[in-house]
Scaffold this active site. Structure first.
Site, PDB file in Angstrom:
ATOM      1  N   CYS A  87     -55.448  42.415 -85.075  1.00  0.00           N
ATOM      2  CA  CYS A  87     -55.218  41.048 -85.543  1.00  0.00           C
ATOM      3  C   CYS A  87     -56.522  40.245 -85.613  1.00  0.00           C
ATOM      4  O   CYS A  87     -57.381  40.556 -86.412  1.00  0.00           O
ATOM      5  CB  CYS A  87     -54.133  40.391 -84.710  1.00  0.00           C
ATOM      6  SG  CYS A  87     -53.329  39.059 -85.607  1.00  0.00           S
ATOM      7  N   HIS A 178     -49.853  43.601 -83.822  1.00  0.00           N
ATOM      8  CA  HIS A 178     -50.171  43.651 -82.388  1.00  0.00           C
ATOM      9  C   HIS A 178     -49.517  44.878 -81.740  1.00  0.00           C
ATOM     10  O   HIS A 178     -48.384  44.766 -81.253  1.00  0.00           O
ATOM     11  CB  HIS A 178     -49.640  42.384 -81.701  1.00  0.00           C
ATOM     12  CG  HIS A 178     -50.430  41.162 -82.001  1.00  0.00           C
ATOM     13  ND1 HIS A 178     -51.409  40.685 -81.166  1.00  0.00           N
ATOM     14  CD2 HIS A 178     -50.406  40.333 -83.063  1.00  0.00           C
ATOM     15  CE1 HIS A 178     -51.952  39.604 -81.688  1.00  0.00           C
ATOM     16  NE2 HIS A 178     -51.356  39.361 -82.847  1.00  0.00           N
ATOM     17  N   GLU A 180     -49.945  46.128 -78.957  1.00  0.00           N
ATOM     18  CA  GLU A 180     -49.831  46.042 -77.479  1.00  0.00           C
ATOM     19  C   GLU A 180     -48.546  45.324 -77.052  1.00  0.00           C
ATOM     20  O   GLU A 180     -48.234  45.291 -75.885  1.00  0.00           O
ATOM     21  CB  GLU A 180     -51.059  45.302 -76.912  1.00  0.00           C
ATOM     22  CG  GLU A 180     -51.085  43.787 -77.068  1.00  0.00           C
ATOM     23  CD  GLU A 180     -51.381  43.296 -78.495  1.00  0.00           C
ATOM     24  OE1 GLU A 180     -51.389  44.107 -79.444  1.00  0.00           O
ATOM     25  OE2 GLU A 180     -51.571  42.074 -78.646  1.00  0.00           O
TER      26      GLU A 180
HETATM   27  N1  GLN Z   1     -54.667  33.986 -87.381  1.00  0.00           N
HETATM   28  C1  GLN Z   1     -55.479  34.277 -86.260  1.00  0.00           C
HETATM   29  C2  GLN Z   1     -56.960  34.185 -86.615  1.00  0.00           C
HETATM   30  O1  GLN Z   1     -57.295  33.942 -87.716  1.00  0.00           O
HETATM   31  C3  GLN Z   1     -55.176  35.660 -85.731  1.00  0.00           C
HETATM   32  C4  GLN Z   1     -53.794  35.682 -85.134  1.00  0.00           C
HETATM   33  C5  GLN Z   1     -53.613  36.691 -84.040  1.00  0.00           C
HETATM   34  O2  GLN Z   1     -54.551  37.313 -83.531  1.00  0.00           O
HETATM   35  N2  GLN Z   1     -52.375  36.839 -83.671  1.00  0.00           N
HETATM   36  O3  GLN Z   1     -57.802  34.362 -85.773  1.00  0.00           O
END
Ligand code: GLN
Length: 202
Positions: A87, A178, A180
């Site tokens: 992410c 994610h 995890e």
């Molecule tokens: N949208 C977040 C960002 O730009 C990332 C979101 C997340 O890690 N769940 O950093």
């Protein structure tokens, strides 16, 4: 038992769940995981594998630069040592996040669009077919980035709605979701070990 020294970038974001997932994946290989939470320079060089968690990519990238951890992560990848970036971690690892506030590390040859899924729907869970896994992975997407362009050497491991959401570029695996946040540690297994050993619970 062998010991795997696993560094979890802990300047900001979700750390504990990733540490648990690494421990479960390592255990399936008969390996002990020594988890190192990384908030300052000097620890990455001793790590066998690294994990870059989700959180807020603007904050993470700023802190990595301020603490001098950014160059250490790049050196880790140059030494062909594994990284799992999830992410916001994927955003920071990318070549370009099309946002001046994110200093990307350019360890994964893709460009990303921050919060692209978020514009449509804030978060969702979907069963995902992932290359190398024999049953779908329960993928949790939270304000997830979209991977929109990748070099030819980037292998797409999974797609959602026609877009790559898991990729591998040499030693670096990146996911928009994610891995995890469920009890299924097969993505950590896939990123850190050559042979998959983690079984999914029926
Ligand atoms: N949208 C977040 C960002 O730009 C990332 C979101 C997340 O890690 N769940 O950093």
């Amino acid at each position: 038992m062998d010991t795997l020294r696993a560094g979890v970038i802990a300047v900001q974001g979700d750390v504990t769940e990733h540490a648990d997932a690494i421990e479960r994946a390592a255990d399936a290989h008969g390996v002990d995981a020594d988890i190192v939470e990384i908030r300052s320079a000097g620890l990455v060089p001793d790590c066998d594998v690294l994990l870059m968690p989700g959180g807020e990519s603007t904050t993470i990238s700023r802190l990595l630069e301020r603490e001098g951890i950014d160059g250490e992560i790049q050196a880790h990848v140059a030494a062909e040592k594994p990284v799992l970036a999830t992410c916001a971690g994927l955003i920071v690892a990318s070549q370009d996040a099309k946002d001046d506030r994110v200093q990307t590390l350019d360890i994964l040859d893709v460009t990303v669009d921050r919060n692209a899924f978020g514009r449509q729907v804030d978060s969702f869970e979907a069963p995902l077919d992932v290359a190398g896994l024999d049953s779908p992975f329960p993928a949790v997407f939270i304000r997830a980035p979209l991977i929109d362009e990748g070099d030819d050497d980037v292998e797409v491991l999974a797609e959602w709605d026609g877009n790559p959401v898991a990729v591998r570029d040499g030693p670096v695996v990146g996911t928009s979701f994610h891995p995890e946040l469920t009890a299924d540690s097969r993505i950590h297994d896939l990123a850190f070990f050559d042979e998959l050993e983690v079984e999914v619970e029926a």
